[in-house]
Write a protein that holds these residues in place. Structure first.
Motif, PDB file in Angstrom:
ATOM      1  N   ARG A  98      -5.709  -1.065   8.487  1.00  0.00           N
ATOM      2  CA  ARG A  98      -7.167  -1.183   8.615  1.00  0.00           C
ATOM      3  C   ARG A  98      -7.866   0.184   8.619  1.00  0.00           C
ATOM      4  N   MET A  99      -7.095   1.249   8.516  1.00  0.00           N
ATOM      5  CA  MET A  99      -7.671   2.606   8.466  1.00  0.00           C
ATOM      6  C   MET A  99      -8.068   2.917   7.019  1.00  0.00           C
ATOM      7  N   ASP A 100      -8.442   4.159   6.741  1.00  0.00           N
ATOM      8  CA  ASP A 100      -8.778   4.555   5.376  1.00  0.00           C
ATOM      9  C   ASP A 100      -7.652   4.135   4.433  1.00  0.00           C
ATOM     10  N   TRP A 101      -8.015   3.771   3.192  1.00  0.00           N
ATOM     11  CA  TRP A 101      -7.100   3.145   2.233  1.00  0.00           C
ATOM     12  C   TRP A 101      -5.809   3.921   2.001  1.00  0.00           C
ATOM     13  N   TRP A 102      -5.821   5.218   2.122  1.00  0.00           N
ATOM     14  CA  TRP A 102      -4.670   6.041   1.781  1.00  0.00           C
ATOM     15  C   TRP A 102      -3.744   6.306   2.963  1.00  0.00           C
ATOM     16  N   GLN A 103      -4.216   6.094   4.185  1.00  0.00           N
ATOM     17  CA  GLN A 103      -3.426   6.460   5.355  1.00  0.00           C
ATOM     18  C   GLN A 103      -2.188   5.586   5.555  1.00  0.00           C
ATOM     19  N   ALA A 104      -2.337   4.289   5.393  1.00  0.00           N
ATOM     20  CA  ALA A 104      -1.190   3.406   5.604  1.00  0.00           C
ATOM     21  C   ALA A 104      -0.065   3.664   4.605  1.00  0.00           C
ATOM     22  N   PRO A 105      -0.350   3.698   3.293  1.00  0.00           N
ATOM     23  CA  PRO A 105       0.773   3.948   2.382  1.00  0.00           C
ATOM     24  C   PRO A 105       1.362   5.350   2.507  1.00  0.00           C
ATOM     25  N   LEU A 106       0.539   6.340   2.771  1.00  0.00           N
ATOM     26  CA  LEU A 106       1.063   7.700   2.885  1.00  0.00           C
ATOM     27  C   LEU A 106       1.923   7.855   4.139  1.00  0.00           C
ATOM     28  N   ALA A 107       1.423   7.427   5.274  1.00  0.00           N
ATOM     29  CA  ALA A 107       2.185   7.561   6.523  1.00  0.00           C
ATOM     30  C   ALA A 107       3.474   6.736   6.473  1.00  0.00           C
ATOM     31  N   GLY A 108       3.376   5.506   5.985  1.00  0.00           N
ATOM     32  CA  GLY A 108       4.563   4.654   5.886  1.00  0.00           C
ATOM     33  C   GLY A 108       5.620   5.252   4.972  1.00  0.00           C
ATOM     34  N   GLY A 169      -4.079   3.458  -5.240  1.00  0.00           N
ATOM     35  CA  GLY A 169      -5.537   3.385  -5.197  1.00  0.00           C
ATOM     36  C   GLY A 169      -6.102   2.641  -6.391  1.00  0.00           C
ATOM     37  N   ALA A 170      -5.518   2.864  -7.567  1.00  0.00           N
ATOM     38  CA  ALA A 170      -5.997   2.197  -8.777  1.00  0.00           C
ATOM     39  C   ALA A 170      -5.759   0.689  -8.724  1.00  0.00           C
ATOM     40  N   LEU A 171      -4.675   0.277  -8.100  1.00  0.00           N
ATOM     41  CA  LEU A 171      -4.348  -1.154  -8.042  1.00  0.00           C
ATOM     42  C   LEU A 171      -4.996  -1.877  -6.865  1.00  0.00           C
ATOM     43  N   MET A 172      -5.587  -1.141  -5.951  1.00  0.00           N
ATOM     44  CA  MET A 172      -6.206  -1.776  -4.772  1.00  0.00           C
ATOM     45  C   MET A 172      -7.277  -2.784  -5.158  1.00  0.00           C
ATOM     46  N   GLY A 173      -8.093  -2.464  -6.139  1.00  0.00           N
ATOM     47  CA  GLY A 173      -9.151  -3.375  -6.546  1.00  0.00           C
ATOM     48  C   GLY A 173      -8.621  -4.620  -7.227  1.00  0.00           C
ATOM     49  N   TRP A 174      -7.454  -4.512  -7.817  1.00  0.00           N
ATOM     50  CA  TRP A 174      -6.860  -5.636  -8.529  1.00  0.00           C
ATOM     51  C   TRP A 174      -6.073  -6.544  -7.584  1.00  0.00           C
ATOM     52  N   LEU A 175      -5.418  -5.960  -6.589  1.00  0.00           N
ATOM     53  CA  LEU A 175      -4.632  -6.732  -5.627  1.00  0.00           C
ATOM     54  C   LEU A 175      -5.500  -7.121  -4.441  1.00  0.00           C
ATOM     55  N   LYS A 176      -5.723  -8.378  -4.286  1.00  0.00           N
ATOM     56  CA  LYS A 176      -6.477  -8.830  -3.119  1.00  0.00           C
ATOM     57  C   LYS A 176      -5.600  -8.602  -1.882  1.00  0.00           C
ATOM     58  N   PRO A 177      -6.173  -7.987  -0.834  1.00  0.00           N
ATOM     59  CA  PRO A 177      -5.347  -7.701   0.345  1.00  0.00           C
ATOM     60  C   PRO A 177      -5.060  -8.958   1.162  1.00  0.00           C
ATOM     61  N   TRP A 178      -3.903  -8.923   1.786  1.00  0.00           N
ATOM     62  CA  TRP A 178      -3.527  -9.959   2.731  1.00  0.00           C
ATOM     63  C   TRP A 178      -4.444  -9.807   3.928  1.00  0.00           C
ATOM     64  N   ASN A 179      -5.027 -10.890   4.366  1.00  0.00           N
ATOM     65  CA  ASN A 179      -5.919 -10.848   5.543  1.00  0.00           C
ATOM     66  C   ASN A 179      -5.114 -11.192   6.776  1.00  0.00           C
ATOM     67  N   ALA A 180      -4.711 -10.164   7.449  1.00  0.00           N
ATOM     68  CA  ALA A 180      -3.878 -10.338   8.620  1.00  0.00           C
ATOM     69  C   ALA A 180      -4.681 -10.816   9.801  1.00  0.00           C
ATOM     70  N   PRO A 181      -4.155 -11.820  10.502  1.00  0.00           N
ATOM     71  CA  PRO A 181      -4.753 -12.140  11.790  1.00  0.00           C
ATOM     72  C   PRO A 181      -4.568 -10.923  12.701  1.00  0.00           C
ATOM     73  N   ALA A 182      -5.445 -10.712  13.615  1.00  0.00           N
ATOM     74  CA  ALA A 182      -5.403  -9.512  14.485  1.00  0.00           C
ATOM     75  C   ALA A 182      -4.031  -9.371  15.140  1.00  0.00           C
ATOM     76  N   SER A 183      -3.398 -10.440  15.549  1.00  0.00           N
ATOM     77  CA  SER A 183      -2.102 -10.354  16.237  1.00  0.00           C
ATOM     78  C   SER A 183      -0.973 -10.042  15.257  1.00  0.00           C
ATOM     79  N   ALA A 184      -1.076 -10.413  13.990  1.00  0.00           N
ATOM     80  CA  ALA A 184      -0.001 -10.199  13.016  1.00  0.00           C
ATOM     81  C   ALA A 184       0.016  -8.775  12.484  1.00  0.00           C
ATOM     82  N   ALA A 185      -1.068  -8.067  12.560  1.00  0.00           N
ATOM     83  CA  ALA A 185      -1.119  -6.712  12.021  1.00  0.00           C
ATOM     84  C   ALA A 185      -0.280  -5.748  12.865  1.00  0.00           C
ATOM     85  N   ARG A 186       0.092  -6.123  14.023  1.00  0.00           N
ATOM     86  CA  ARG A 186       0.891  -5.254  14.892  1.00  0.00           C
ATOM     87  C   ARG A 186       2.307  -5.357  14.507  1.00  0.00           C
TER      88      ARG A 186
END
Length: 186
Positions: A98-108, A169-186
């Motif tokens: 849920r942070m800036d678009w690049w933080q999750a893939p880069l940190a992971g 980043g280029a594919l983000m607009g094409w791939l609809k994100p999974w909408n995580a329930p607040a408890s599942a994102a952990r």
């Protein structure tokens, strides 16, 4: 995912043979980071449960294929490193999704790559007579060859994690994100 891992298990056995890089890099350093991109795109679109299933299936099939294409030791090291590194990537990605678009893939990718590199190179090459031979870097630092390969492999993975942000980043607009329930994102 299976193709990336199997190809990387073959390519890691071959040092880059030009520009004096044979004691620094293997060709696997350039193919394996694609696994983190595939993982992050799958995670973004389908969520952590589906991504874990992809990792488990990729792990099992890649180990079997790698035993045939590489050696059992490399297959075991790769499978272990892959499983642990990719599962860490999934966890980190989901905590930061849920942070800036690049933080999750880069940190992971960075954290998963660090763990993957440490596990793979130590299991695959520690104690091997050739790979444990001394290699000197920067004129003063002497370490076993596999340690030097691991260090420079990780540097390539860091660079690839940054470069992978472009297709991600280029594919983000094409791939609809999974909408995580607040408890599942952990």
């Amino acid at each position: 995912m299976i193709g990336v891992v199997a190809a990387s298990n073959v390519l890691v056995q071959y040092p880059v043979g030009f520009l004096g890089l044979e004691e620094v890099l293997t060709y696997g350093a350039f193919s394996y980071p694609l696994a983190f991109l595939v993982n992050d795109l799958t995670n973004r679109r389908f969520g952590p449960a589906v991504t874990r299933r992809v990792v488990y299936v990729g792990f099992a099939l890649a180990v079997l294929l790698s035993i045939w294409l590489a050696t059992p030791r490399i297959a075991l090291a790769s499978g272990t490193a892959f499983l642990v590194g990719q599962l860490l990537d999934i966890t980190v990605f989901n905590r930061l999704r849920r942070m800036d678009w690049w933080q999750a893939p880069l940190a992971g990718s960075v954290l998963g790559s660090a763990l993957d590199t440490a596990i793979f190179f130590s299991l695959a090459f520690a104690g091997d007579a050739f790979m444990s031979g001394p290699a000197t870097y920067f004129g003063t630092v002497t370490v076993p060859l596999w340690v030097g390969l691991a260090f420079f492999d990780f540097l390539v993975k860091l660079g690839c994690a940054l470069v992978a942000l472009v297709p991600y980043g280029a594919l983000m607009g094409w791939l609809k994100p999974w909408n995580a329930p607040a408890s599942a994102a952990r």
